[in-house]
Design a protein around this motif. Sequence first.
Motif, mmCIF file in Angstrom:
data_model
loop_
_atom_site.group_PDB
_atom_site.id
_atom_site.type_symbol
_atom_site.label_atom_id
_atom_site.label_comp_id
_atom_site.label_asym_id
_atom_site.label_seq_id
_atom_site.Cartn_x
_atom_site.Cartn_y
_atom_site.Cartn_z
ATOM 1 N N LEU A 107 -21.026 91.445 114.415
ATOM 2 C CA LEU A 107 -20.128 91.831 113.331
ATOM 3 C C LEU A 107 -19.615 93.252 113.564
ATOM 4 O O LEU A 107 -20.389 94.142 113.922
ATOM 5 N N ARG A 142 -28.643 90.395 99.163
ATOM 6 C CA ARG A 142 -27.296 90.967 99.325
ATOM 7 C C ARG A 142 -26.926 91.822 98.117
ATOM 8 O O ARG A 142 -26.433 92.944 98.261
ATOM 9 N N GLU A 173 -20.866 95.023 106.190
ATOM 10 C CA GLU A 173 -21.168 93.605 106.142
ATOM 11 C C GLU A 173 -22.361 93.274 107.050
ATOM 12 O O GLU A 173 -23.181 92.418 106.725
ATOM 13 N N ARG A 174 -22.436 93.981 108.146
ATOM 14 C CA ARG A 174 -23.552 93.752 109.069
ATOM 15 C C ARG A 174 -24.881 94.074 108.379
ATOM 16 O O ARG A 174 -25.839 93.301 108.453
ATOM 17 N N THR A 187 -25.904 88.897 113.793
ATOM 18 C CA THR A 187 -25.281 89.990 113.026
ATOM 19 C C THR A 187 -24.789 91.117 113.933
ATOM 20 O O THR A 187 -23.937 91.898 113.512
ATOM 21 N N GLN A 225 -25.714 91.427 105.814
ATOM 22 C CA GLN A 225 -26.210 90.161 106.379
ATOM 23 C C GLN A 225 -27.616 90.321 106.937
ATOM 24 O O GLN A 225 -28.430 89.402 106.879
ATOM 25 N N ILE A 226 -27.892 91.483 107.485
ATOM 26 C CA ILE A 226 -29.268 91.745 107.940
ATOM 27 C C ILE A 226 -30.233 91.603 106.761
ATOM 28 O O ILE A 226 -31.307 91.013 106.887
ATOM 29 N N LEU A 252 -31.695 87.727 113.621
ATOM 30 C CA LEU A 252 -30.814 88.864 113.362
ATOM 31 C C LEU A 252 -29.708 88.975 114.415
ATOM 32 O O LEU A 252 -28.692 89.639 114.176
#
Lengths: 225, 225
Positions: free
Chosen positions: A111, A214, A116-117, A108, A120-121, A105
């Motif tokens: 970011l 996502r 978006e963070r 991320t 992505q997590i 992680l």
Amino acid sequence: MKAAKSPATVEKTAAQPAKKPAPKTPRKRAPVPPPKPYHHGNLRDSLLDAADAVLLTHGASGITLREVAKAAGVSHAAPYHHFASLDDLLATVAERGFQRLIAALEPTTRLTNSRERLLQISEVYVNCARAHPSQFRLMFGPLLSRKREFPALQIAAERSFGMVVAAATALDPRRGTELALLGWSLCHGLSHLLIDGALEGMSMPLPPTALLARQLTERALDGGG
Amino acid sequence: MKAAKSPATVEKTAAQPAKKPAPKTPRKRAPVPPPKPYHHGNLRDSLLDAADAVLLTHGASGITLREVAKAAGVSHAAPYHHFASLDDLLATVAERGFQRLIAALEPTTRLTNSRERLLQISEVYVNCARAHPSQFRLMFGPLLSRKREFPALQIAAERSFGMVVAAATALDPRRGTELALLGWSLCHGLSHLLIDGALEGMSMPLPPTALLARQLTERALDGGG
DNA sequence: TGTACATCAGTGAACGCGCGTTCACTGATGTAC
DNA sequence: TGTACATCAGTGAACGCGCGTTCACTGATGTAC
């Protein structure tokens, strides 16, 4: 260690001239039996690595002290010089699982786009679970309820959840904790459904699993209904 | 069944006048040693009920053929007259778990408001998991991946997920499956985090657990960020 | 540099335990006559 | 209604197995002198 004690070495130096020269390739393939020192040097870490390997090959239910010791190439009593019990070893394996998640992680955190963070997590979390399903089950298995007995496990678990909370709070400073729990639950549930095979053969159209995390998190952020 | 065979009945009708009237309370508390017929009558169902009880008392890891037989009051070989193996019994227990979930979800099908229907499904799902945590773990345990071997389990699992899909499709006809997976993952993950103790001692303010399922699902439907 | 010795980190045998499963058996039940 | 008999559904002993853990041991290592 005295090399002269090894019969293979003696054969190669003293007895070689008397032998017929033809078959040298098989000799060179396995030149010497493995060094196999009596003292291992770093057995503790080797046992933890061996446990990861056993989780991959035998699954979460197949991880036993004896199997881990066998995978590390030592007798089944050897682990007791490094771990108080099987639970102690397993808690350390689980802790390393959380540390692996934290490491995955970590990128991320750089970011700046909070949305978006968080997306992505989600991806990282589910990918981590799918890459190491048995370790994932161990991390959230019965030992997690006993995390008070294993402080390192508790710290690692809290730290990984803290990364989700931090990202969620950046996106919504007022209700960050709730948003974190929403995202965590979503990814945790999706991970379990995927690795437990609940979604297989369900006769319904689903997007590719790699995109699911996502996609579902996006929908949860944007509003689903 | 002939009622005259029961000793308790005989005592109550014929022998009562001849008895001294004083100490009747201890007699009535434990009137006769249990009938304990050699033939059980409905051992199969009794074993399944006993398995539920063992799940409650011993947890998911403590459920064994011998323990279930003991809880049902029969020898540990008796179950083999009703189940081919331990896995066969456990798969039936898991199937009954899904059927219990289906029964608990059934009232929500009468709701006309699709959004409220989905919210109540969330509540029921998480409450079900919290009420029977070990059964919940068994339902989504290793046997679920082998559901092809246990058609009844597969059918029950698919039917329960189908109820979520139906509600989600009513709310969003175009992307119902995706919404169902979002809701299911969210509730499934929240259930696991709750029953596995992942949220305990996390030193962060959380709403009461009874409200979490509805609250998080509402936020997912309305948009979280 | 050598030697004596305490300590460390392995080994392998053994312990008791609970497990799933099998087996020969036997008591209970149902049915044909 | 009674009797012989096949079938069903239990019992309890036994099987081999793998498990976590303990124990006395021994080889290897490090240190004081």
